[in-house]
Design an enzyme around this catalytic site. Structure first.
Site, PDB file in Angstrom:
ATOM      1  N   ASP A  13       0.835  -1.165  -0.017  1.00 16.40           N
ATOM      2  CA  ASP A  13      -0.182  -0.101  -0.017  1.00 16.40           C
ATOM      3  C   ASP A  13       0.941   1.195  -0.060  1.00 16.40           C
ATOM      4  O   ASP A  13       0.384   2.275   0.396  1.00 16.40           O
ATOM      5  CB  ASP A  13      -0.814   0.158   1.123  1.00 16.40           C
ATOM      6  CG  ASP A  13      -1.838  -1.289   1.383  1.00 16.40           C
ATOM      7  OD1 ASP A  13      -2.344  -1.575   0.238  1.00 16.40           O
ATOM      8  OD2 ASP A  13      -1.808  -1.661   2.640  1.00 16.40           O
ATOM      9  N   LYS A  16       2.286   1.886  -5.244  1.00 24.94           N
ATOM     10  CA  LYS A  16       2.849   1.503  -6.282  1.00 24.94           C
ATOM     11  C   LYS A  16       2.202   1.715  -7.351  1.00 24.94           C
ATOM     12  O   LYS A  16       2.643   2.117  -8.679  1.00 24.94           O
ATOM     13  CB  LYS A  16       3.127  -0.041  -6.174  1.00 24.94           C
ATOM     14  CG  LYS A  16       4.073  -0.266  -5.305  1.00 24.94           C
ATOM     15  CD  LYS A  16       4.272  -1.943  -5.087  1.00 24.94           C
ATOM     16  CE  LYS A  16       3.119  -2.700  -4.599  1.00 24.94           C
ATOM     17  NZ  LYS A  16       2.707  -2.405  -3.002  1.00 24.94           N
ATOM     18  N   GLY A  40      -4.525  -4.312  -4.372  1.00 25.80           N
ATOM     19  CA  GLY A  40      -5.509  -3.328  -4.935  1.00 25.80           C
ATOM     20  C   GLY A  40      -4.800  -2.028  -5.169  1.00 25.80           C
ATOM     21  O   GLY A  40      -3.959  -1.562  -4.209  1.00 25.80           O
ATOM     22  N   HIS A  41      -4.925  -1.644  -6.464  1.00 25.87           N
ATOM     23  CA  HIS A  41      -4.067  -0.475  -6.689  1.00 25.87           C
ATOM     24  C   HIS A  41      -5.033   0.717  -7.087  1.00 25.87           C
ATOM     25  O   HIS A  41      -5.721   0.439  -7.999  1.00 25.87           O
ATOM     26  CB  HIS A  41      -3.080  -0.733  -7.954  1.00 25.87           C
ATOM     27  CG  HIS A  41      -2.058  -1.545  -7.669  1.00 25.87           C
ATOM     28  ND1 HIS A  41      -1.069  -2.367  -8.403  1.00 25.87           N
ATOM     29  CD2 HIS A  41      -1.344  -1.807  -6.130  1.00 25.87           C
ATOM     30  CE1 HIS A  41      -0.146  -2.937  -7.646  1.00 25.87           C
ATOM     31  NE2 HIS A  41      -0.206  -2.701  -6.336  1.00 25.87           N
ATOM     32  N   GLN A 225       1.895  -6.373  -3.096  1.00 29.58           N
ATOM     33  CA  GLN A 225       2.230  -6.143  -1.921  1.00 29.58           C
ATOM     34  C   GLN A 225       3.681  -5.415  -1.524  1.00 29.58           C
ATOM     35  O   GLN A 225       4.085  -4.542  -2.247  1.00 29.58           O
ATOM     36  CB  GLN A 225       2.552  -7.566  -0.974  1.00 29.58           C
ATOM     37  CG  GLN A 225       1.052  -8.441  -0.941  1.00 29.58           C
ATOM     38  CD  GLN A 225       0.752  -8.772  -2.306  1.00 29.58           C
ATOM     39  OE1 GLN A 225       1.478  -9.507  -2.965  1.00 29.58           O
ATOM     40  NE2 GLN A 225      -0.489  -8.556  -2.607  1.00 29.58           N
TER      41      GLN A 225
HETATM   42  P1  IMP Z   1      -2.702 -12.622   1.888  1.00 23.71           P
HETATM   43  O1  IMP Z   1      -1.674 -12.110   0.966  1.00 23.71           O
HETATM   44  O2  IMP Z   1      -4.326 -12.522   1.394  1.00 23.71           O
HETATM   45  O3  IMP Z   1      -2.610 -14.247   2.383  1.00 23.71           O
HETATM   46  O4  IMP Z   1      -2.671 -11.889   3.479  1.00 23.71           O
HETATM   47  C1  IMP Z   1      -1.341 -12.010   4.082  1.00 23.71           C
HETATM   48  C2  IMP Z   1      -0.945 -10.733   4.573  1.00 23.71           C
HETATM   49  O5  IMP Z   1      -0.706  -9.742   3.654  1.00 23.71           O
HETATM   50  C3  IMP Z   1      -2.189 -10.025   5.478  1.00 23.71           C
HETATM   51  O6  IMP Z   1      -1.685  -9.230   6.675  1.00 23.71           O
HETATM   52  C4  IMP Z   1      -2.737  -9.022   4.600  1.00 23.71           C
HETATM   53  O7  IMP Z   1      -3.448  -7.948   4.901  1.00 23.71           O
HETATM   54  C5  IMP Z   1      -1.449  -8.594   3.714  1.00 23.71           C
HETATM   55  N1  IMP Z   1      -1.622  -8.149   2.465  1.00 23.71           N
HETATM   56  C6  IMP Z   1      -1.776  -8.968   1.336  1.00 23.71           C
HETATM   57  N2  IMP Z   1      -2.044  -8.156   0.287  1.00 23.71           N
HETATM   58  C7  IMP Z   1      -1.753  -6.873   0.561  1.00 23.71           C
HETATM   59  C8  IMP Z   1      -1.562  -5.516  -0.257  1.00 23.71           C
HETATM   60  O8  IMP Z   1      -1.765  -5.569  -1.361  1.00 23.71           O
HETATM   61  N3  IMP Z   1      -1.268  -4.853   0.685  1.00 23.71           N
HETATM   62  C9  IMP Z   1      -1.064  -4.711   1.903  1.00 23.71           C
HETATM   63  N4  IMP Z   1      -1.232  -5.841   2.536  1.00 23.71           N
HETATM   64  C10 IMP Z   1      -1.487  -6.874   1.924  1.00 23.71           C
END
Ligand code: IMP
Length: 431
Positions: A13, A16, A40-41, A225
């Site tokens: 977040d 990017k 999510g962008h 991420q």
């Molecule tokens: P998962 O990727 O859904 O398995 O989530 C694992 C961890 O990564 C959790 O803490 C999510 O909130 C975090 N996470 C996954 N994708 C994002 C992102 O795009 N931005 C911020 N945090 C993310």
């Protein structure tokens, strides 16, 4: 034939999407290399907001090719919905502008169910996943029971793979998660429809990119991420299930390491994280709330409020080292307006020991006390700044201090959500 990687240097977040959108103007091809619709962008162009979860953030530039690499896990329903939304607005009308790797793995309905059920069973210890089935899909990839686009395209392989995998998944879902099993026919029929809709985009992305690069085309590689969510280098186990770092760009699209010409790290002027896990500079006070409100720090994917805190130079130095970041893109500096003093974490202390490098131990991280420097703030809004000289002196000093502490120059400074609310200092395709 430059290839530039854009990677998040904190917990995701960082903005990017906006930075990729800006650099995409100088690229011919934009590729995602890992993650899935957990990302999510949010892009704002001409006041119009677009949220993307799977299609690379270069899509708003007409004529650029967008690639979903083999390292990405794809929920076909989400991708189809995103393509249709974009087409409705006049983007991606030429099918040649989107390519999906034949080696990318598919997120299946049972992956989502397992993700959600596991989180529920973990209770207080939950990771706080996005619930999109990302972790279970990567697990199946590593367990060699995943289903790829190449398998989906071959009707009989898909039939057999699904039948075998589903038997195992249903046993697990019933016995351990105490949930309802999935019916083969419903998934088979649904994914056969996805095959019809997506087959035209599926290709060998590695071959396509090798040809594009040898023709002199410029490639922009977009990470999902951030570094601290990397399964190896992040705050394990509170991480996502893929390697998010720059080196994963090579495996995630099938290009060799020698092709990468520049790595740009994206950093927010403060720090945020969603989900559980350690966050040494987190603020639980009015300043944290101000950052959340002024920075609109609510997840683009799940809408969850993001945890907010001070800039952490220990985190960003860790990211600079692991990714080989040559330049930083600093986002949301405008959100710090009105905060005085501003703090920067330069090290941690725990048990009488000072930590300059990000520790692996959860025990240390949970109890680490940040060592802060204080900097005078400013009250002027920054959003109309277009050169570094337009910024108030204290904002310039803050930025300079971040460069010193991370030993990395700024390539770009973002002063607002809009594409034009940007100070571009250096083009990574020319470095
Ligand atoms: P998962 O990727 O859904 O398995 O989530 C694992 C961890 O990564 C959790 O803490 C999510 O909130 C975090 N996470 C996954 N994708 C994002 C992102 O795009 N931005 C911020 N945090 C993310």
């Amino acid at each position: 034939m430059p290839a530039v990687v854009v990677v998040g240097a904190q917990w995701g977040d960082e903005g990017k999407g906006k930075v990729v959108d800006i650099f995409a103007e100088h690229a011919d091809v934009i590729a995602r290399y890992q993650g899935g619709n957990n990302a999510g962008h949010t892009l704002v162009v001409g006041g119009e907001k677009t949220v993307l979860h799977l299609v690379p953030s270069g899509v708003l530039h007409p004529g650029k090719v967008c690639v979903i690499g083999n390292g990405v896990v794809v929920d076909p329903a989400v991708l189809i919905e995103e393509i249709e939304r974009l087409q409705h607005r006049g983007y991606l009308l030429d099918d040649q502008l989107l390519k999906i790797s034949d080696r990318a793995h598919l997120i299946m309905p049972y992956h989502r169910a397992i993700d959600l059920a596991r989180e529920r069973l973990r209770g207080e210890d939950r990771i706080g996943t996005t619930g999109r089935g990302i972790g279970p899909t990567y697990e199946d990839k590593m367990a060699r029971i995943g289903i790829r686009f190449a398998d989906l395209l071959d009707e009989s392989s898909f039939h057999d793979l699904l039948r075998n995998t589903l038997a195992e998944k249903n046993a697990y879902i019933r016995a351990l998660l105490q949930e309802e099993p999935f019916a083969f026919d419903a998934i088979h029929e649904q994914y056969s429809r996805y095959r019809e809709r997506l087959a035209k985009y599926v290709t060998d992305v590695s071959v396509y990119l090798a040809q594009a690069l040898s023709k002199g085309q410029r490639l922009l590689l977009e990470g999902g991420q951030g570094t601290m969510l990397d399964v190896d280098h992040g705050t394990y186990p509170f991480v996502t299930s893929s390697n998010t770092v720059a080196s994963a760009a090579c495996t995630g699209v099938g290009i060799p390491p020698g092709r990468i010409s520049c790595v740009v790290g994206i950093v927010k002027a403060y720090t945020t994280r969603v989900g559980s896990g350690p966050f040494p500079t987190e603020l639980h006070d009015a300043t944290g709330e101000k950052l959340r409100q002024d920075g609109d720090e609510f997840g683009a994917t799940t809408g969850r409020p993001r945890r907010c805190g001070w800039f952490d130079a220990v985190v960003v130095r860790h990211a600079v080292r692991i990714n080989g970041i040559q330049g930083l893109a600093l986002t949301k500096i405008d959100v710090l307006t009105g905060i005085d003093p501003i703090r920067i974490c330069v090290a941690y202390e725990y048990n009488g020991q000072r930590y300059e490098h990000f520790p692996a131990s959860m025990q240390v991280l949970r109890n680490a006390q940040p060592v802060y420097e204080e900097h005078p703030g400013w009250n002027e809004p920054l959003t109309s700044a277009r050169t570094i000289e337009d910024l108030p002196r204290n904002a310039r000093r803050y930025i300079q201090r971040l460069e010193e502490l991370t030993e990395t120059p700024m390539y770009l400074i973002s002063v607002g959500a809009n594409r034009n609310e940007t100070i571009l200092l250096r083009n990574p395709f020319h470095s």
